[in-house]
Design a protein around this motif. Structure first.
Motif, short mmCIF file in Angstrom:
data_model
loop_
_atom_site.label_atom_id
_atom_site.label_comp_id
_atom_site.label_asym_id
_atom_site.label_seq_id
_atom_site.Cartn_x
_atom_site.Cartn_y
_atom_site.Cartn_z
N SER A 43 4.79 -4.15 8.59
CA SER A 43 5.00 -5.26 7.65
C SER A 43 5.86 -4.80 6.47
CB SER A 43 3.66 -5.78 7.13
OG SER A 43 2.90 -6.33 8.18
N ILE A 44 5.57 -3.61 5.95
CA ILE A 44 6.35 -3.09 4.82
C ILE A 44 7.81 -2.90 5.23
CG2 ILE A 44 6.71 -1.04 3.37
CD1 ILE A 44 3.62 -0.87 3.17
N ILE A 45 8.03 -2.34 6.40
CA ILE A 45 9.40 -2.14 6.87
C ILE A 45 10.10 -3.49 7.07
CG2 ILE A 45 10.80 -1.31 8.82
CD1 ILE A 45 8.89 1.13 8.88
N GLY A 46 9.38 -4.46 7.62
CA GLY A 46 9.95 -5.80 7.78
C GLY A 46 10.34 -6.41 6.44
N ILE A 47 9.46 -6.30 5.46
CA ILE A 47 9.75 -6.82 4.13
C ILE A 47 10.93 -6.07 3.52
CG2 ILE A 47 8.86 -7.07 1.77
CD1 ILE A 47 6.06 -7.48 3.10
N GLN A 81 -8.34 -6.86 3.02
CA GLN A 81 -8.20 -6.63 1.59
C GLN A 81 -7.18 -5.52 1.34
OE1 GLN A 81 -12.22 -5.68 0.49
NE2 GLN A 81 -12.72 -7.79 -0.09
N CYS A 82 -7.29 -4.45 2.13
CA CYS A 82 -6.37 -3.32 2.03
C CYS A 82 -4.94 -3.77 2.35
CB CYS A 82 -6.80 -2.20 2.97
SG CYS A 82 -5.69 -0.79 2.96
N TYR A 83 -4.81 -4.54 3.41
CA TYR A 83 -3.49 -5.01 3.84
C TYR A 83 -2.82 -5.84 2.74
CZ TYR A 83 0.10 -7.45 6.51
OH TYR A 83 1.29 -7.96 6.94
N LEU A 84 -3.55 -6.83 2.22
CA LEU A 84 -2.98 -7.69 1.17
C LEU A 84 -2.65 -6.89 -0.08
CD1 LEU A 84 -5.13 -10.94 1.53
CD2 LEU A 84 -2.71 -10.64 2.07
N ALA A 85 -3.55 -6.00 -0.49
CA ALA A 85 -3.30 -5.17 -1.67
C ALA A 85 -2.08 -4.28 -1.45
CB ALA A 85 -4.52 -4.32 -1.99
N THR A 86 -1.94 -3.73 -0.25
CA THR A 86 -0.80 -2.86 0.06
C THR A 86 0.51 -3.63 0.03
OG1 THR A 86 -2.22 -1.44 1.40
CG2 THR A 86 0.16 -1.28 1.79
N ILE A 91 5.56 -4.95 -2.77
CA ILE A 91 6.48 -5.91 -3.37
C ILE A 91 6.65 -5.62 -4.87
CG2 ILE A 91 6.80 -8.36 -3.95
CD1 ILE A 91 5.49 -8.97 -1.17
N MET A 92 5.55 -5.23 -5.52
CA MET A 92 5.65 -4.84 -6.93
C MET A 92 6.54 -3.61 -7.10
SD MET A 92 1.73 -5.54 -8.27
CE MET A 92 1.91 -4.34 -9.55
N VAL A 93 6.45 -2.66 -6.17
CA VAL A 93 7.30 -1.47 -6.21
C VAL A 93 8.77 -1.87 -6.16
CG1 VAL A 93 8.04 0.55 -4.83
CG2 VAL A 93 5.62 0.20 -5.35
N THR A 94 9.10 -2.81 -5.28
CA THR A 94 10.51 -3.22 -5.16
C THR A 94 11.01 -3.89 -6.44
OG1 THR A 94 9.98 -5.36 -4.13
CG2 THR A 94 10.37 -3.50 -2.65
N PHE A 95 10.12 -4.62 -7.12
CA PHE A 95 10.53 -5.27 -8.36
C PHE A 95 10.48 -4.32 -9.55
CE2 PHE A 95 9.53 -9.03 -5.77
CZ PHE A 95 10.74 -9.69 -5.90
N ILE A 167 15.48 7.67 -6.01
CA ILE A 167 14.69 8.44 -6.98
C ILE A 167 13.55 7.58 -7.54
CG2 ILE A 167 14.78 9.51 -9.28
CD1 ILE A 167 17.61 10.53 -8.46
N SER A 168 13.84 6.33 -7.85
CA SER A 168 12.78 5.47 -8.40
C SER A 168 11.69 5.19 -7.37
CB SER A 168 13.36 4.16 -8.94
OG SER A 168 13.79 3.32 -7.91
N TYR A 169 12.05 5.01 -6.11
CA TYR A 169 11.05 4.77 -5.07
C TYR A 169 10.19 6.02 -4.84
CZ TYR A 169 12.34 0.07 -3.46
OH TYR A 169 12.53 -1.28 -3.38
#
Length: 191
Positions: A43-47, A81-86, A91-95, A167-169
């Protein structure tokens, strides 16, 4: 749902005599864990493709997953819960990445604080892990070696002036690991 599929697959493996009956429970657990991990990472890779952040995300995942495996930290009660939080965290990391780039001194300060925290704490012994003294000592040692390695990679990346988003990631992966360790300590999720 994942559990039902895992039970069915392992049941079939048992019926076909591919595994022994007394190992079924372990295979079900392992299959569930692998499936849940691949659902989350997939899912993360897809996003990341949708947000056009595939390469920085690979750096993030490489740093975060390696470190998180050894440091532990906050764990949600259920997979969903873990999935949604992750997903929300990713998404917060990308922003946050552009903000971290714009405030690079703050970013570096947070990384230094995070590295120190991880080096001091080493590993959170979550009740689900319940490591014995030897396992905990080995895990703390591995976490400390890994944070040293990741710090050197990050420092070299800065010196080589690689793309700031990478570097930021990488920085956010280290900061997130330290933050999850602190949350686990605050919520007393350790033995």
């Amino acid at each position: 749902m994942v559990e039902k599929i895992a039970i069915a697959i392992v049941g079939q493996m048992g019926n076909e005599k591919m595994i022994s009956q007394n190992m079924k429970e372990r295979y079900v657990y392992a299959l569930i864990m692998m499936t849940e991990k691949w659902i989350t990472v997939g899912s993360i890779i897809g996003i990341s493709f949708l947000l056009k952040q595939f390469l920085p995300t690979l750096f993030f995942l490489g740093f975060f997953l390696c470190l998180r495996k050894r440091t532990g930290g906050y764990h949600a009660n259920t997979f969903w819960q873990c999935y949604l939080a992750t997903i929300i965290t990713y998404i917060m990391v990308t922003f946050l990445s552009p903000v971290m780039i714009a405030n690079i001194k703050i970013t570096y300060s947070l990384v230094v604080i995070s590295v120190i925290l991880i080096a001091i704490i080493g590993t959170i012994n979550h009740p689900n892990m319940d490591m014995d003294a030897f396992e905990l000592k080995e895990s703390k040692s591995a976490a400390r070696w890994l944070i040293a390695l990741e710090s050197m990679i990050l420092f070299a990346s800065i010196l080589l002036e690689i793309q700031k988003s990478y570097i930021s990631y990488m920085s956010l992966a280290i900061i997130l690991c330290a933050a999850l360790m602190c949350v686990a300590k605050i919520l007393k999720q350790e033995v």
